[in-house]
Design an enzyme around this catalytic site. Structure first.
Site, short mmCIF file in Angstrom:
data_model
loop_
_atom_site.label_atom_id
_atom_site.label_comp_id
_atom_site.label_asym_id
_atom_site.label_seq_id
_atom_site.Cartn_x
_atom_site.Cartn_y
_atom_site.Cartn_z
CB ILE A 72 -0.95 0.00 1.22
CG1 ILE A 72 -1.90 -1.19 1.16
CG2 ILE A 72 -1.74 1.29 1.28
CD1 ILE A 72 -2.84 -1.28 2.35
CG ASN B 38 8.80 -7.27 -0.50
OD1 ASN B 38 9.84 -6.86 -0.03
ND2 ASN B 38 7.92 -7.96 0.20
CB ALA C 71 3.25 -1.35 13.81
CB CYS D 98 -1.60 -29.93 27.47
SG CYS D 98 -3.16 -29.09 27.34
#
Lengths: 644, 517
Positions: free
Chosen positions: A47, A75, A140, A192
């Site tokens: 973005i 990327n 973040a 467990c």
């Protein structure tokens, strides 16, 4: 920090011609506001690349970029500012250089650093007119949310996952904040479940990653389990012995692979299978001797008949898993001897093969469906599919909202969801941004209650497991009344003080003034965030150690927030229609077709919600950075799945 | 460093098959505008095979302001060449070509230029040339995508006579379990299971599929042979089902309840599939039939003899002990294989009857596993849309306040305006005021032509469009480029259902609408 390039390129005469279309459409007044605006872009990934390009070509000239990451091969299918020769270099710096070409007179500053570091506190944020998040992780996001609230700077928050995307605007007092939205706690697995009682493929995958850590990770006898997986609590004496055995085994040369195989898939399993009381309700695991395997036909019943397309999508048969296991074990051991401790990486093919084979052998032993390499990579590595198209749409929408904000029209900003297939003619689900949640402990009331056993829980557990991990503090500082009890961060402390603090972390709460009914003030100066916490002693909650033998492992409970996890995390791709449907409280999309929602655990509708560390053992996978949903009863809910 | 590593994040969406189709495609872009290059960017990154940019413009100052794929030093150079070079930098696996030529000239003088492309993406092509191009591509079954980024308004139109989809990948696909109509092998296996002899622990390990089939049968025996149908009956059945549970926590029973409404649905072939089976192309296959329709035709024969589609053969994870799960999985798997083999022989015999080449077994298999999700989308050509638009849709949309249909009309009127005046309304600042009445009359003429009341398009919208003066904003082009490239990927991979047929994005209020005009 990369230097400014504010020197005027001398092409002002052409600037107006170049941007004449903007001046015409936006009007000169708004165009000038854009040129004056100072923008912070947090994240230069998928973005982020779109944002920087759009900002520069929309007339913005004052931009700072922060990103901690370097460029990776995977990327390049979407982060178009980067090329192959940039692999390994700083994302923010390369992104800056790439967009600067389009307006050399722009003032772009690139930081290759962590948004949570001290240099980026509220004071730093205050210089900006607008912050844009283009992040890929939750902690973040929560951090930036708090800093923006503190600095009173508007924030555009966004995320994408595959074909899905979403964005919204956060403005202190006017809109809900990132943490106003209650969510489920992140998925954790009880020890467990992982060690003795797996019931889903993911349990075996987590186990295999731990086995990798134990065999090839940093040797740490005293705390052999926690350093391999954050969500797994410390091992018992017996388990530590196993660790020691395994690490000793690394020393042995002869028959190493066979030895490890025998240890984890025969001896350990055999011992488990003998614990009769564990297998009253289900079939015990079947220990498998290596010697028996050669005589068997390869059992490929788990192989789905419609997955012949991808070699990595093929599910290996049992013998194939054993072969790969022994092979990678030997190879990894060589690497371990040559290079020292290894850390598990999903992009390391050998390490991945190890986890695929080890988890599948274990699944087989416990009668759990086995998985393909492709699927295991996804589950073990928390991989979120990502493509250019979705980022382009979301990037464009973010800058539209940004221009509204710069123009002082916050009311015109919208929360928007992008869905993969147009539903009833709509592809974007647009809604008004909700008002703040009056119960939000972050932006509204700053008060929560934590229930725990003050006689068994240690200070360190409160700090690290509860305050940092569940409540997203970066550097918590604890005070009671006027007394400072605990300070985070190493920078201002002497070695002595750090040592004293380490000792303090081992104390139980009640022995250090944090008993029942005490009100703690917890402050994070990096986030400029302060919350009061009422400690409530509950005798029945033990420590994690004590509880892990019991069926439910709850050892603390947070009351007054449900934000212990993840707004902006998402449901699996296929259930997005449910999101749309569940959104029917919003006027603009009331005519979506109704599809029966997939069942989820109910979230309380009252303003006080609860989150705990209880685990249910259901299989889940994590999808980060994407849409949430709103339940049909009006209570906000994030249906996301997570493994860590 | 491998491609699969570079493409890892997208392979998780469309798989290697989708990737292979993408890599075979050659996309032609007419005019290297910001919208054009942003769209190509999102196609070059994931690795289409090749692209060709046709453009006779030179890089202008205005391109520098909105197009990311030109550079200042390239001012005055061929835009086709410049954007092609910069786009190629995004991915060395993709071939890029540029043709310095006016697309309109090619359309009018050398239309066969377009015959080898997988798809043509046109923007800012005048109406008459566009109709000619559309007719040619339509005839050759090449998809045409038309895009426009006009001020705050984005437009997208897809046209291809027939688009076939085997993997439509619906949002919430149901498992193909046939609990309500168990096939013979499943029914027999269920009957063999004796629940009465089981202790409570064993009972909680029986897969819910068996439980459901057994209890539906039991229910039927006391309800005139009918399965629960009404809501009340289903409630009743739920109680009945739960009454068989050994304890309230039994996970297999809980799973049964979770899935109850789905599995009680009477089995039926969806109306979409039914329509395909009744399609002329399925009823009367010829030697001209393509693989898809031959397989639909074979499917028709399969359905005629069995009344159901071939079983998919997948069993989802469910609560059960390992043995019974694997046994049940085997039953489904074997039935799936048997159905596939029967379907394959139907395909084979039809192929040889028609004297056609064998269809690859992989394709037959994929088709057979996806028969519930087949889809065929048929689009109007542009000529047909312009002559006979779906006026009832247009009118009903226009009647709603602030509906995006108004921008479709405005863009059509602007095309007419351009045909008459060879400029866009408001293109020259000094003509904004004088162009508005001209655009109004173009709009009214268009509406009148289709007997739509001109009151339905308010002047304010036309004034807004005139104010834009055909300018292109980078941000909107980038957003529209994302949407258009997504549709192109759907068309190229034949996965997911592309939109049909027109899409408007409204950047004023961030809304988006799809219309079938």
């Amino acid at each position: 920090m990369t230097g400014n390039s504010n020197s005027n390129g001398g092409d002002n005469s052409n600037q107006n011609e170049r941007f004449s279309h903007l001046i015409e459409t936006l009007g000169l007044n708004l165009f000038q506001k854009i040129q004056k605006a100072k923008i912070l872009v947090v994240g230069a990934g998928g973005i982020g690349c779109e944002l920087l390009k759009n900002l520069i070509l929309s007339g913005f000239i004052n931009i700072e970029i922060i990103d901690l990451d370097t460029i990776d091969l995977s990327n390049l299918n979407r982060q178009f500012l980067f090329r192959k020769h940039h692999i390994g270099m700083s994302k923010s710096k390369i992104a800056r250089e790439a967009v600067l070409k389009y307006n050399p007179s722009a003032n772009i500053v690139a930081h290759h650093g962590d948004i949570k570091s001290q240099e980026f506190g509220p004071q730093y944020f205050k210089q900006f007119d607008l912050v844009m998040n283009a992040l890929d992780n939750l902690s973040a996001r929560r951090h930036v949310n708090r800093v923006c609230l503190s600095a009173d700077v508007p924030l555009v928050e966004s995320g994408t996952a595959g074909y899905l995307g979403q964005l919204t605007v956060i403005k202190k007092g006017d809109t809900e904040c990132f943490e106003c939205v209650p969510t489920e706690a992140p998925k954790q697995f009880a020890v467990c479940t992982i060690r003795s009682n797996p019931s889903a493929p993911i349990h075996c995958i987590v186990w295999a990653k731990m086995l990798f850590g134990r065999l090839f990770g940093v040797a740490d006898d005293s705390n052999a389990v926690t350093d391999m997986d954050d969500n797994i609590v410390e091992g018992t004496e017996e388990q530590n012995n196993i660790v020691r055995d395994l690490q000793l085994a690394v020393e042995k040369d002869k028959g190493y692979g066979q030895w490890v195989y025998h240890k984890v898939f025969y001896t350990d399993i055999d011992r488990l299978a003998r614990m009769k009381e564990m297998w009253k309700e289900k079939k015990p695991p079947q220990p498998r001797l290596l010697a028996d395997i050669d005589q068997e036909l390869d059992n490929n019943t788990a192989e789905h008949i419609n997955t012949a397309q991808l070699k990595d999508q093929k599910v290996w048969g049992f013998k194939e898993n054993v072969r790969v296991f022994l092979e990678t074990l030997a190879q990894l051991k060589q690497r371990f001897e040559k290079d020292g401790a290894l850390s598990w990486d999903k992009d390391d093919d050998m390490a991945l093969n190890f986890v695929v084979s080890a988890s599948n052998i274990r699944s087989h032993i416990f009668g759990i469906t086995t998985k393909s390499k492709f699927d295991v990579k996804s589950m073990a590595g928390n991989i979120i599919p990502a493509i250019a198209t979705t980022n382009a749409v979301i990037g464009g929408l973010i800058v539209m909202n940004a221009i509204n904000i710069i123009d002082g029209r916050l009311k015109d900003c919208k929360s928007i969801f992008l869905i993969e297939q147009p539903s009833n003619k709509r592809m974007l689900l647009v809604s008004e941004i909700p008002k703040p949640n009056t119960a939000c402990y972050v932006c509204q009331k700053n008060f929560i209650t934590i229930k725990l056993n003050t006689n068994t829980v240690k200070v360190g557990q409160l700090i690290h497991d509860i305050l940092k991990k569940h409540l997203a503090f970066s550097l918590p500082m604890l005070t009671v009344g006027n007394d400072l009890l605990y300070e985070s961060g190493d920078e201002d402390l002497s070695k002595e003080e750090i040592r004293a603090r380490d000792a303090l972390e081992q104390k139980v709460l009640s022995s250090y003034r944090m008993g029942d009914n005490v009100i703690l003030a917890v402050e994070d100066y990096l986030q400029d965030f302060k919350v009061s916490i009422l400690i409530n002693h509950v005798e029945s909650f033990g420590t994690e150690e004590e509880n892990k033998k019991k069926e439910h492992e709850k050892w603390f409970e947070i009351v007054g927030t449900a934000t212990a996890a993840a707004p902006f995390q998402t449901q699996p791709i296929q259930s997005i229609t449910t999101t749309a449907t569940a959104y029917n409280a919003v006027t603009d999309i009331d005519d979506l077709e109704i599809i029966e929602p997939t069942p989820t655990t109910p979230t309380p509708t009252t303003t006080t919600t609860t989150t705990t560390t209880t685990t249910s053992g259901k299989k889940r996978k994590e999808i980060e950075s994407a849409p949430g949903s709103e339940d049909s009863d009006g209570s906000k809910k994030q249906k996301y799945e997570t493994i860590e | 460093m491998t491609d699969s590593e570079k493409y890892d994040r997208q392979l998780r969406l469309w798989g290697e098959d989708g990737q292979a189709k993408l890599e075979k495609s050659h996309i032609c872009l007419l005019n290297g505008t910001a919208l054009g290059t942003e769209t190509l960017k999102n196609l070059v990154l994931p690795g289409i095979g090749a692209f060709t940019v046709v453009d006779s413009h030179k890089v202008a100052e205005s391109d520098l302001g909105n197009n990311f794929f030109v550079e200042k030093k390239t001012l005055g150079q061929s835009r086709a060449r410049v954007v092609c070079e910069l786009l190629r930098e995004l991915n060395d696996r993709v071939k890029g070509f540029s043709v310095e030529e006016d697309p309109v000239y090619l359309i009018n003088n050398n239309i066969s230029f377009f015959k080898d492309f997988s798809l043509v993406f046109a923007n800012r092509i005048p109406e008459t040339a566009l109709v000619t191009l559309s007719a040619y591509l339509y005839e050759n079954n090449i998809p045409l995508v038309v895009g426009n980024s006009y001020g705050y308004i984005g437009y997208l139109r897809v046209s291809v006579p027939e688009h076939q989809i085997i993997e439509s990948k619906p949002d919430n696909p149901m498992d193909d379990l046939r609990i309500i109509n168990p096939f013979k092998e499943l029914d027999e296996a269920t009957q063999k299971i004796e629940l009465t002899g089981l202790n409570s622990q064993e009972l909680t390990h029986v897969p819910y599929v068996y439980l459901m089939i057994k209890f539906i049968k039991e229910w039927k025996s006391t309800h005139d042979g009918k399965a629960p149908e009404t809501r009340a009956e289903k409630e009743e059945f739920k109680k009945f089902f739960l009454s068989k549970s050994p304890n309230p926590d039994a996970e297999n029973f809980a799973e049964g309840i979770t899935n109850m409404l789905k599995v009680l649905q009477p089995y039926r072939i969806s109306s979409d599939i039914d329509k395909l089976l009744k399609d002329e192309k399925a009823v009367n296959p010829t030697e001209q039939s393509d693989d898809f329709w031959i397989m639909v035709s074979a499917l028709k024969s399969f359905v005629e003899s069995h009344g159901v589609l071939p079983l998919n053969g997948n069993l989802p994870d469910m609560h059960a002990d390992t043995c019974s799960f694997i046994q049940l999985q085997k039953i489904y798997q074997e039935k799936g294989i048997a159905d596939l083999s029967e379907f394959s022989s139907l395909v084979d015999s039809l192929v040889s009857k028609l004297g056609k080449d064998q269809i690859s077994s992989d394709l037959v298999k994929k088709f057979c596993k996806n028969t519930r999700f087949l889809n065929v989308v048929r689009y109007k050509s542009l000529a047909e849309e312009y002559e006979k638009p779906n006026t009832s849709v247009i009118i009903s949309e226009l009647e709603q306040p602030d509906n995006n249909m108004v921008y479709y009309i405005a863009l059509r009127a602007i095309d007419k305006f351009f045909s008459t005046y060879t400029r866009y309304p408001g293109f020259h600042d000094e003509e904004v005021d004088s162009d508005l009445p001209l655009l109004k009359s173009a709009t009214h003429a268009l509406l009148q032509e289709h007997s739509i009341s001109s009151d339905l398009v308010k002047d304010e919208y036309l004034a807004e469009m005139t104010r834009y003066g055909a300018c292109e904003l980078h941000n909107l082009s980038s957003l529209m480029g994302g949407i258009i490239s997504q549709e192109i990927i759907k068309l190229m991979t034949h996965q997911y259902v592309p939109l049909n047929n027109t899409f408007i994005f409204n950047g004023i209020n961030s809304t988006a609408t799809q219309f079938t005009i």
